[in-house]
Design a protein around this motif. Structure first.
Motif, PDB file in Angstrom:
ATOM      1  N   PRO A 572      42.703  63.198  22.159  1.00  0.00           N
ATOM      2  CA  PRO A 572      43.001  63.327  20.729  1.00  0.00           C
ATOM      3  C   PRO A 572      43.080  61.965  20.055  1.00  0.00           C
ATOM      4  O   PRO A 572      43.770  61.065  20.526  1.00  0.00           O
ATOM      5  N   ASP A 573      42.354  61.813  18.966  1.00  0.00           N
ATOM      6  CA  ASP A 573      42.334  60.554  18.235  1.00  0.00           C
ATOM      7  C   ASP A 573      42.195  60.878  16.752  1.00  0.00           C
ATOM      8  O   ASP A 573      41.159  61.379  16.309  1.00  0.00           O
ATOM      9  N   VAL A 574      43.246  60.579  15.983  1.00  0.00           N
ATOM     10  CA  VAL A 574      43.227  60.917  14.559  1.00  0.00           C
ATOM     11  C   VAL A 574      42.292  60.029  13.752  1.00  0.00           C
ATOM     12  O   VAL A 574      42.124  60.234  12.544  1.00  0.00           O
ATOM     13  N   ALA A 575      41.664  59.080  14.405  1.00  0.00           N
ATOM     14  CA  ALA A 575      40.689  58.247  13.705  1.00  0.00           C
ATOM     15  C   ALA A 575      39.517  59.077  13.187  1.00  0.00           C
ATOM     16  O   ALA A 575      38.800  58.649  12.272  1.00  0.00           O
ATOM     17  N   GLU A 656      47.853  57.440  12.419  1.00  0.00           N
ATOM     18  CA  GLU A 656      48.288  57.033  13.750  1.00  0.00           C
ATOM     19  C   GLU A 656      48.932  58.210  14.462  1.00  0.00           C
ATOM     20  O   GLU A 656      49.617  59.022  13.846  1.00  0.00           O
ATOM     21  N   LEU A 657      48.730  58.284  15.789  1.00  0.00           N
ATOM     22  CA  LEU A 657      49.296  59.362  16.594  1.00  0.00           C
ATOM     23  C   LEU A 657      49.490  58.875  18.016  1.00  0.00           C
ATOM     24  O   LEU A 657      48.629  58.191  18.573  1.00  0.00           O
ATOM     25  N   GLN A 658      50.626  59.239  18.600  1.00  0.00           N
ATOM     26  CA  GLN A 658      50.873  58.932  20.010  1.00  0.00           C
ATOM     27  C   GLN A 658      51.375  60.191  20.703  1.00  0.00           C
ATOM     28  O   GLN A 658      52.317  60.826  20.250  1.00  0.00           O
ATOM     29  N   LEU A 659      50.722  60.576  21.783  1.00  0.00           N
ATOM     30  CA  LEU A 659      51.095  61.760  22.546  1.00  0.00           C
ATOM     31  C   LEU A 659      51.159  61.380  24.023  1.00  0.00           C
ATOM     32  O   LEU A 659      50.141  61.024  24.622  1.00  0.00           O
ATOM     33  N   LEU A 660      52.356  61.465  24.608  1.00  0.00           N
ATOM     34  CA  LEU A 660      52.589  61.053  25.996  1.00  0.00           C
ATOM     35  C   LEU A 660      53.306  62.165  26.754  1.00  0.00           C
ATOM     36  O   LEU A 660      53.733  63.160  26.178  1.00  0.00           O
ATOM     37  N   TRP A 661      53.444  61.961  28.083  1.00  0.00           N
ATOM     38  CA  TRP A 661      54.243  62.886  28.885  1.00  0.00           C
ATOM     39  C   TRP A 661      54.867  62.173  30.067  1.00  0.00           C
ATOM     40  O   TRP A 661      54.500  61.036  30.401  1.00  0.00           O
ATOM     41  N   SER A 662      55.841  62.846  30.671  1.00  0.00           N
ATOM     42  CA  SER A 662      56.474  62.337  31.889  1.00  0.00           C
ATOM     43  C   SER A 662      56.893  63.534  32.736  1.00  0.00           C
ATOM     44  O   SER A 662      56.925  64.675  32.259  1.00  0.00           O
TER      45      SER A 662
END
Length: 674
Positions: A572-575, A656-662
């Motif tokens: 995913p890239d909001v660009a 801008e967008l940041q999507l992470l996991w743990s």
């Protein structure tokens, strides 16, 4: 001659313009919700057929106004309440989410409706004046009430705030529960309501509000949530017969004088029985003798007939004000029929067959506790006499009304718009019919119910519908417990459990119920600790993106909209929004969970966003979201591929967008997409 032709053409053009302008106006919307009225209690759904038998052993109710409304519009024969009890059912209607994702669940009466998008605040932002009249019960217990209707999007409110007050229908004199409170906006006015029967009171106030709105705001659209507390609980009678006529110059009228607020605030409270039922008798086939109706049955018949008159009164007002052609009216109950009366004589829906062709009552997830008698009237838009067999939920009305208003629903909603089915235009998307509920008790041991249903222990219950098949579980102990599976089209009483011959459907139901609900600590379930299963078929690799233009204030649910541009991407890239002129991008793909376990997802954006895995709403970075704030959600996933939907609404020049996991085996990092 040329001049005459010119004038005629001009008049035709102006008429066409006027009609076009009228057609482009947003219609008024009235949603009428009554309390504990069964599917089988309404004439067109069951009572008219009982009357047609001409059998002295078969008593019946009369609902001519609702029957007329059905003849002028459409009936839904397969719409379900979200829950088989009022508070949860109403909360799902107001927020557009199923009981699998609702904040108010089970019997959480007076719990605060969540501060998020509601049917009221979204319609308000879409140009509607919003009003709620009648029963609320979702205000919260803190002082001041955090979820007063006017804090959840309604411009005005008049009615019972507290759940328990709605058990009785005389705010001032009723002897059973004191003191009761009725609020006019934020002021308790119960002391002014001498001899006010609530069915009449809500009707008179609703009529007066519509009249005032019509005078002051003309053609500006309004949304009214008219929530009756009858025939629920104490089956109290009105003070007098219904005033002659209906609408603008007849029926119940708002007088507005303390001590004499409405024109039926006269006579003796809890006294008037309809003459049709006052001396009614029936043939008792067990003894062969004719017996008088019990007092409680006369009361119930009177209250239902009164409710029918009140609704007919409102519908006539729309005609008198000449706004009926531009008003969508929906009628429904909130759950199945009840066996409560709060009187010396208990009431049972057996006498009038209030559950219709089904088994189950209020607090049951059998069809009789969940199927609703839904009627829709919308002249010129809904074909008169139409029968709609589409499986649906009360929570589908929020996206439907927003669609009627010309806007998309928030991504948070679980329901879908029913507008294509109502109007016969466009493609109808299927909805997910799902419910879960907990209540200590049993299905009544009525002889009319199937032996396997009567006396069934309730406790943890669950229901899901896939096509014509309904899966039901009672007294659930663990996720491995099997669903009973019924074809409710061929077998509406759910007599023949087909589960033994349908192992694939059994597994689909068990998987599906884990893939569409979120855990709520206030309503624990025996399957809360289960891992959400992955998809069973291997999809194509990559993530699909689509761009949309949408003017709503919220992240929209884009399932019914056409994208302006589409493409594929690895992450995913909001660009992809830059320079497109679009305001929303939706990413759909799959997350690869490397092992069974708990995963935490983190999202941050300089716009707004909403993130689902399967159908589960995991991260809401939309409502009251602060730019750049990190929000998170935790899920238990089985190893494998899990579909996700990420919708992002951007107004910034540089999105801008940041999507992470743990997880327990790795620190916060970029997600492994398939």
């Amino acid at each position: 001659m040329r001049k005459i032709v010119f004038v005629a053409l001009l008049l035709l053009t102006l008429a066409a313009y006027g009609q076009s302008k009228k057609d482009s106006q947003k219609p008024n919307i009235i949603f009428i919700l009554v309390d504990d009225l069964g599917y089988g209690d309404v004439g067109v759904f069951n009572q008219n057929a009982r009357k047609a038998k001409h059998d002295p052993a078969v008593p019946y109710l009369i609902t001519p106004s609702l029957d007329k409304m059905a003849a002028n519009g459409a009936v839904f024969t397969q719409q379900y309440a979200n829950a088989p009890v009022c508070a949860s059912s109403r909360s799902s209607f107001l927020t557009g989410v199923t009981q699998g994702n609702a904040v108010v669940r089970d019997n959480q009466f007076d719990k605060a409706l969540e501060d998020n998008y509601t049917i009221a605040n979204t319609l308000k932002r879409s140009g509607y004046t919003t009003v709620a009249i009648g029963k609320w019960g979702l205000q919260g217990t803190a002082t001041p009430w955090p979820a007063h209707p006017m804090k959840r999007g309604f411009d005005y409110y008049f009615g019972y705030m507290r759940h328990s007050d709605g058990h009785e229908h005389y705010p001032k004199e009723g002897p059973y529960r004191k003191p009761k409170e009725v609020y006019d906006a934020y002021k308790n006015v119960a002391n002014d309501l001498d001899k006010c029967y609530t069915g009449d009171l809500w009707t008179a106030r609703a009529k007066q509000w519509i009249i005032e709105h019509s005078k002051q705001k003309g053609s500006e659209p309004f949304f009214m949530y008219l929530a009756y507390d009858t025939p629920h609980a104490t089956i109290e009678l009105p003070t007098q017969e219904y005033p002659k006529g209906a609408g603008l110059n007849g029926g119940v009228q708002w007088l507005g004088t303390p001590g004499k607020m409405i024109n039926t605030a006269t006579g003796t409270i809890d006294s008037w029985q309809h003459p049709l039922f006052r001396n009614a008798t029936y043939l008792d086939k067990t003894t062969g003798t004719t017996k008088p109706w019990m007092d409680v049955d006369k009361r119930y018949a009177t209250v239902v007939q009164r409710l029918d008159q009140e609704i007919g009164d409102v519908l006539q007002l729309l005609k008198d004000l000449k706004i009926d052609q531009h008003t969508l009216v929906v009628f429904s109950s909130d759950n199945g029929p009840s066996q409560e009366s709060y009187l010396k004589e208990p009431y049972t829906p057996q006498f009038f067959d209030g559950y219709g062709p089904f088994d189950g009552i209020k607090r049951d997830l059998w069809e009789g506790g969940s199927r609703m008698p839904v009627i829709v009237q919308w002249p010129g838009m809904v074909q008169p006499g139409k029968t709609i067999a589409l499986p649906s939920l009360l929570s589908d009305w929020m996206p439907t009304f927003l669609d009627v208003a010309g806007v998309t629903a928030p991504a948070r909603t679980d329901g879908v718009s029913l507008l294509p089915t109502l109007t016969g235009k466009g493609n109808q998307r299927p909805t997910t019919v799902y419910s879960e509920y907990y209540f200590e008790g049993q299905t009544p041991k009525y002889p009319e119910f199937e032996k396997d249903h009567a006396g069934r222990i309730r406790n943890q219950m669950q229901m899901i519908r896939l096509g014509d098949w309904v899966g039901v579980r009672y007294d659930i102990k663990k996720q491995a417990d099997n669903f009973e599976i019924y074809n409710v089209i061929k077998d509406p009483k759910e007599k023949e459990n087909q589960a033994a011959r349908m192992p694939a459907v059994q597994q689909e139901m068990k998987d599906k119920v884990l893939q569409l609900r979120s855990v709520n600590a206030s309503a624990p379930r025996p399957y809360d600790g289960e891992l959400v299963p992955p998809v069973t078929t291997v999809p194509a690799k990559g993530i699909k993106w689509a761009l949309y233009k949408d003017a709503a204030d919220w992240v929209p649910e884009m399932g019914s909209m056409l994208p302006v541009k589409t493409g594929s991407i690895k992450r995913p890239d909001v660009a992809v929004l830059k320079g497109s002129g679009a305001t929303v991008v939706t990413f759909r793909g799959y997350i690869h969970a490397p092992a069974d376990g708990a995963y935490t997802f983190y999202l941050a954006s300089n716009g707004k966003a909403f993130f689902r895995i399967h159908q589960i709403p995991l991260i809401d970075a939309d409502y009251h979201y602060k730019k750049g704030e990190e929000r998170s959600g935790r899920m238990l996933l089985k190893a494998g591929l899990h579909p996700f939907t990420l919708s992002v609404k951007q107004t910034e020049a540089t999105p801008e967008l940041q999507l992470l996991w743990s997880s327990g085996s790795f620190e916060k990092k970029a997600i492994d997409f398939y």
